[in-house]
Design a protein around this motif. Structure first.
Motif, mmCIF file in Angstrom:
data_model
loop_
_atom_site.group_PDB
_atom_site.id
_atom_site.type_symbol
_atom_site.label_atom_id
_atom_site.label_comp_id
_atom_site.label_asym_id
_atom_site.label_seq_id
_atom_site.Cartn_x
_atom_site.Cartn_y
_atom_site.Cartn_z
ATOM 1 N N VAL A 113 -4.412 48.972 16.472
ATOM 2 C CA VAL A 113 -2.972 48.886 16.209
ATOM 3 C C VAL A 113 -2.438 50.233 15.731
ATOM 4 C CG1 VAL A 113 -1.245 47.875 14.659
ATOM 5 C CG2 VAL A 113 -2.901 46.404 15.811
ATOM 6 N N ALA A 114 -3.194 50.914 14.885
ATOM 7 C CA ALA A 114 -2.781 52.246 14.424
ATOM 8 C C ALA A 114 -2.646 53.204 15.601
ATOM 9 C CB ALA A 114 -3.778 52.776 13.405
ATOM 10 N N LYS A 115 -3.565 53.096 16.555
ATOM 11 C CA LYS A 115 -3.499 53.949 17.746
ATOM 12 C C LYS A 115 -2.271 53.606 18.593
ATOM 13 C CE LYS A 115 -5.338 56.925 20.722
ATOM 14 N NZ LYS A 115 -5.543 58.350 20.376
ATOM 15 N N ILE A 116 -2.012 52.325 18.787
ATOM 16 C CA ILE A 116 -0.859 51.885 19.573
ATOM 17 C C ILE A 116 0.440 52.438 18.984
ATOM 18 C CG2 ILE A 116 0.524 49.843 20.177
ATOM 19 C CD1 ILE A 116 -2.189 48.303 20.371
ATOM 20 N N LEU A 117 0.522 52.458 17.644
ATOM 21 C CA LEU A 117 1.756 52.849 16.960
ATOM 22 C C LEU A 117 1.790 54.325 16.575
ATOM 23 C CD1 LEU A 117 2.046 49.775 14.555
ATOM 24 C CD2 LEU A 117 3.340 50.167 16.655
ATOM 25 N N ASN A 118 0.701 55.050 16.870
ATOM 26 C CA ASN A 118 0.587 56.433 16.401
ATOM 27 C C ASN A 118 0.819 56.492 14.893
ATOM 28 O OD1 ASN A 118 0.347 59.237 16.265
ATOM 29 N ND2 ASN A 118 2.540 59.545 16.649
ATOM 30 N N ALA A 119 0.138 55.622 14.174
ATOM 31 C CA ALA A 119 0.278 55.531 12.722
ATOM 32 C C ALA A 119 -0.990 56.015 12.041
ATOM 33 C CB ALA A 119 0.565 54.084 12.317
ATOM 34 N N THR A 120 -0.879 56.318 10.776
ATOM 35 C CA THR A 120 -2.025 56.676 9.942
ATOM 36 C C THR A 120 -2.544 55.403 9.285
ATOM 37 O OG1 THR A 120 -1.198 58.897 9.515
ATOM 38 C CG2 THR A 120 -2.791 58.017 7.957
ATOM 39 N N LEU A 121 -3.809 55.109 9.482
ATOM 40 C CA LEU A 121 -4.393 53.883 8.938
ATOM 41 C C LEU A 121 -4.900 54.117 7.524
ATOM 42 C CD1 LEU A 121 -5.406 50.926 9.417
ATOM 43 C CD2 LEU A 121 -7.585 51.937 10.135
ATOM 44 N N VAL A 122 -4.490 53.240 6.618
ATOM 45 C CA VAL A 122 -5.057 53.223 5.272
ATOM 46 C C VAL A 122 -6.310 52.349 5.333
ATOM 47 C CG1 VAL A 122 -4.627 52.727 2.839
ATOM 48 C CG2 VAL A 122 -2.721 53.356 4.357
ATOM 49 N N ILE A 123 -7.390 52.808 4.737
ATOM 50 C CA ILE A 123 -8.627 52.017 4.753
ATOM 51 C C ILE A 123 -8.293 50.561 4.427
ATOM 52 C CG2 ILE A 123 -10.800 51.605 3.527
ATOM 53 C CD1 ILE A 123 -10.966 53.890 5.509
ATOM 54 N N PRO A 124 -8.643 49.619 5.307
ATOM 55 C CA PRO A 124 -8.234 48.212 5.142
ATOM 56 C C PRO A 124 -8.610 47.607 3.795
ATOM 57 C CG PRO A 124 -9.052 48.563 7.355
ATOM 58 C CD PRO A 124 -9.319 49.835 6.602
ATOM 59 N N TYR A 125 -7.711 46.761 3.327
ATOM 60 C CA TYR A 125 -7.908 46.051 2.066
ATOM 61 C C TYR A 125 -8.574 44.711 2.362
ATOM 62 C CZ TYR A 125 -6.724 43.686 -2.346
ATOM 63 O OH TYR A 125 -6.780 42.993 -3.533
ATOM 64 N N LEU A 126 -9.717 44.431 1.733
ATOM 65 C CA LEU A 126 -10.429 43.174 1.937
ATOM 66 C C LEU A 126 -10.047 42.204 0.827
ATOM 67 C CD1 LEU A 126 -13.988 44.528 2.899
ATOM 68 C CD2 LEU A 126 -11.920 44.312 4.309
ATOM 69 N N GLU A 127 -9.475 41.082 1.226
ATOM 70 C CA GLU A 127 -9.032 40.083 0.251
ATOM 71 C C GLU A 127 -10.223 39.475 -0.488
ATOM 72 O OE1 GLU A 127 -5.951 39.496 -0.387
ATOM 73 O OE2 GLU A 127 -4.691 39.494 1.406
ATOM 74 N N TYR A 194 3.797 44.795 18.829
ATOM 75 C CA TYR A 194 3.709 45.764 17.732
ATOM 76 C C TYR A 194 4.721 46.893 17.899
ATOM 77 C CZ TYR A 194 -0.357 43.541 15.705
ATOM 78 O OH TYR A 194 -1.179 42.636 15.085
ATOM 79 N N LEU A 195 4.908 47.333 19.124
ATOM 80 C CA LEU A 195 5.879 48.407 19.367
ATOM 81 C C LEU A 195 7.306 47.947 19.072
ATOM 82 C CD1 LEU A 195 4.313 49.868 22.643
ATOM 83 C CD2 LEU A 195 4.443 51.021 20.423
ATOM 84 N N GLU A 196 7.580 46.685 19.350
ATOM 85 C CA GLU A 196 8.935 46.166 19.133
ATOM 86 C C GLU A 196 9.198 45.751 17.686
ATOM 87 O OE1 GLU A 196 10.487 43.144 21.659
ATOM 88 O OE2 GLU A 196 11.298 44.714 22.951
ATOM 89 N N ASN A 197 8.182 45.273 16.983
ATOM 90 C CA ASN A 197 8.398 44.669 15.677
ATOM 91 C C ASN A 197 7.877 45.480 14.490
ATOM 92 O OD1 ASN A 197 9.404 41.676 16.261
ATOM 93 N ND2 ASN A 197 7.862 42.191 17.800
ATOM 94 N N VAL A 198 6.875 46.297 14.704
ATOM 95 C CA VAL A 198 6.291 47.046 13.596
ATOM 96 C C VAL A 198 6.722 48.513 13.610
ATOM 97 C CG1 VAL A 198 4.140 47.692 12.416
ATOM 98 C CG2 VAL A 198 4.316 45.479 13.589
ATOM 99 N N LEU A 199 6.836 49.088 14.794
ATOM 100 C CA LEU A 199 7.228 50.487 14.875
ATOM 101 C C LEU A 199 8.572 50.767 14.195
ATOM 102 C CD1 LEU A 199 6.540 53.305 15.826
ATOM 103 C CD2 LEU A 199 7.535 52.749 18.070
ATOM 104 N N PRO A 200 9.608 49.909 14.368
ATOM 105 C CA PRO A 200 10.867 50.163 13.675
ATOM 106 C C PRO A 200 10.727 50.176 12.142
ATOM 107 C CG PRO A 200 11.201 48.599 15.459
ATOM 108 C CD PRO A 200 9.722 48.773 15.324
ATOM 109 N N VAL A 201 9.851 49.342 11.604
ATOM 110 C CA VAL A 201 9.615 49.328 10.154
ATOM 111 C C VAL A 201 8.981 50.643 9.723
ATOM 112 C CG1 VAL A 201 8.415 48.152 8.260
ATOM 113 C CG2 VAL A 201 9.391 46.811 10.138
ATOM 114 N N LEU A 202 8.013 51.095 10.494
ATOM 115 C CA LEU A 202 7.369 52.382 10.210
ATOM 116 C C LEU A 202 8.397 53.509 10.207
ATOM 117 C CD1 LEU A 202 4.048 52.398 12.290
ATOM 118 C CD2 LEU A 202 4.250 52.511 9.818
ATOM 119 N N GLN A 203 9.227 53.525 11.203
ATOM 120 C CA GLN A 203 10.198 54.607 11.353
ATOM 121 C C GLN A 203 11.264 54.562 10.271
ATOM 122 O OE1 GLN A 203 11.249 53.773 15.430
ATOM 123 N NE2 GLN A 203 9.827 55.294 16.244
#
Length: 505
Positions: A113-127, A194-203
């Motif tokens: 998903v980080a690759k799809i969005l060209n985002a920086t991934l924070v090391i995942p949080y394990l619940e 993800y491109l439609e719903n998450v990318l706008p939040v990132l931007q």
């Protein structure tokens, strides 16, 4: 006091109370509270007697231990990835629940998903795991520096958020609805979603937190480079922390070159493993993932031969945990078994292994959490395979102290030993089974997949002779020993790595 959790409205206090009740209930209905459960009689005594007295032909033993021949497929080797874009769209956080292997798959999806969005991934949080109460973090389980290094040409990864985003925590999202949290990601969402719903939040905000995240990326209709990246994460980037790998190597060495009891073992793993490598008399061993815990036994709604006390205890457990809403409850035990919907008991797995050709000289490593029924249920398996080992018998108390009470680290150790075994077999399907079947397929290693429907039908036949039982088991498992199966639509690439993660040689 904590506020309502935006996912479902239940407060954390309510959740804590529920977990306390769950723990109390589990204790109340343990085998200690019902002594009858400590005396489980073998369900298949005729077969068991024959199996104990069996003599395995040398040819059958040699065949079962022989490694898989090449199947014409090999791991995909990528070309050098293209350079990363100069500017990231922002930071992606994901919150992963479930056990170790469910979290592992979520981590792979998070990278994609980080690759799809060209985002920086924070090391995942394990619940925090509400069942095992394990608070192990990514850094406790996986080698984070290796993870970042392997993926450095694919995506940007940070161990923690910069100061300006330090407010974006699990607690922050638990207190109220937040605009930077995406909680409506559909199961198996497409890249387009993800491109439609998450990318706008990132931007807009420079950060987006996705929770829940497990199973939130499709297995189909994704660009091939994204599929290859998920494979790279699973099979190359995710390695366990050094002390798990080192202890795992020591256990593997002790299985291949048995020398003494756990009390006689030191903690100098490296010296022990190095000296073992020089030996020419390496033995073979099987890892059995015995998935027979109370949750699974109760949810299956099957009869496991523990008498009225066990039936009553499991029925009450189902009522409290699932309010009795278990689909299998509408079927009889015979119907469930003939359909392959009953998990095999330790006794039944032992009979399966004996029929396949493993004898009483077989070194068997038992990988599992608590077995429902405890030693009373395991004793018949031990009778068939007296050289059976587990973490407790192979490792000293000093060695085990590093992972004691940490379900994720215990599972990681079992995964590591299972991956490096000559043969792996899981008693029933599940996340550990799926993950190791996929990983061993990727490496072309022998992995036995029990034919659950066949075994259920054979165990229903109370008059079957050993020779007929053995013939049926051998015939029914000829093509279930690691033969590669191509992934079908909607199936997981982590269980079926070909053709997404592999190519024809």
């Amino acid at each position: 006091m904590e506020q309502a959790h935006p996912c479902g409205g239940a407060t954390l206090v309510t959740l804590s109370f529920a977990l306390l009740f769950f723990s109390t209930f589990t204790h109340a209905f343990s085998s200690a509270a019902y002594p009858e459960l400590n005396h489980v009689k073998p369900r298949h005594s005729r077969l068991l007697r024959s199996a104990v007295q069996r003599e395995t032909p040398t040819s059958q033993l040699s065949e079962i231990w022989s490694p898989l021949e090449s199947q014409g497929w090999k791991p995909y080797v990528e070309n050098k990835p293209s350079a990363l874009p100069e500017k990231s769209e922002g930071y992606i956080q994901v919150f992963l629940d479930g056990g170790l292997n469910q979290q592992r798959m979520g981590i792979c999806d998070a990278v994609a998903v980080a690759k799809i969005l060209n985002a920086t991934l924070v090391i995942p949080y394990l619940e925090l795991n509400p069942v095992w109460r394990d608070s192990s973090s990514f850094l406790d389980i996986f080698d984070v520096d290796h993870f970042i290094d392997v993926l450095k040409d694919d995506i940007s990864i940070v161990k923690e958020l910069p100061e300006e985003y330090s407010w974006s925590t699990r607690e922050y999202y638990a207190m109220a609805i937040r605009e930077t949290r995406i909680k409506a990601a559909p199961v198996h969402a497409s890249a387009h979603w993800y491109l439609e719903n998450v990318l706008p939040v990132l931007q807009s905000y420079g950060i987006a937190a996705i929770s829940p995240f497990s199973h939130r990326l499709s297995f189909d209709n994704l660009p091939m480079d994204i599929q290859h990246l998920r494979c790279k994460v699973n099979f190359q980037a995710l390695t366990f922390v050094p002390h798990i790998r080192t202890l795992g190597d020591a256990l593997i060495s002790r299985l291949r070159y048995p020398r003494g009891s756990a009390r006689e073992m030191g903690s100098n793993y490296l010296q022990e493993v190095t000296s073992a490598v020089d030996s020419k008399n390496a033995g073979k061993f099987v890892v059995l993932h015995l998935r027979f815990d109370k949750d699974m036994a109760a949810h299956s709604a099957c009869d496991f031969g523990g008498g009225k006390a066990e039936k009553w205890a499991l029925a009450k457990y189902r009522q409290v945990i699932w309010q009795g809403r278990v689909l299998n409850s509408q079927f009889t035990d015979e119907e469930l078994r003939s359909q392959g919907r009953c998990p095999m008991t330790p006794e039944e797995v032992g009979l399966l292994l004996a029929a396949l050709g493993f004898d009483n000289s077989t070194r068997l490593y038992l990988a599992s959490h608590k077995v429902y029924g405890g030693e009373a249920r395991i004793s018949t398996l031990r009778e068939l395979f007296p050289l059976m080992e587990d973490k407790k018998s192979l490792a000293s108390s000093e060695e085990r102290s590093l992972i004691k009470g940490k379900a994720s680290l215990l599972a990681a150790l079992d995964y590591y030993v299972g991956l490096h075994s000559d043969i792996f077999i899981s008693a029933s399907p599940g996340n550990m089974h799926n993950a190791l079947v996929g990983h061993r397929t990727y490496l072309n290693l022998k992995t036995i997949r029990p034919n659950m429907a066949l075994m259920g039908q054979l165990f229903l036949n109370k008059t079957i002779e050993w020779s007929d039982f053995q013939d049926a088991v051998v015939e029914g498992h000829q093509n279930r020993q690691g033969q590669l199966r191509l992934r079908k639509p909607k199936q997981s690439i982590y269980t079926y790595p070909a053709p997404d993660c592999m190519c024809q040689a």
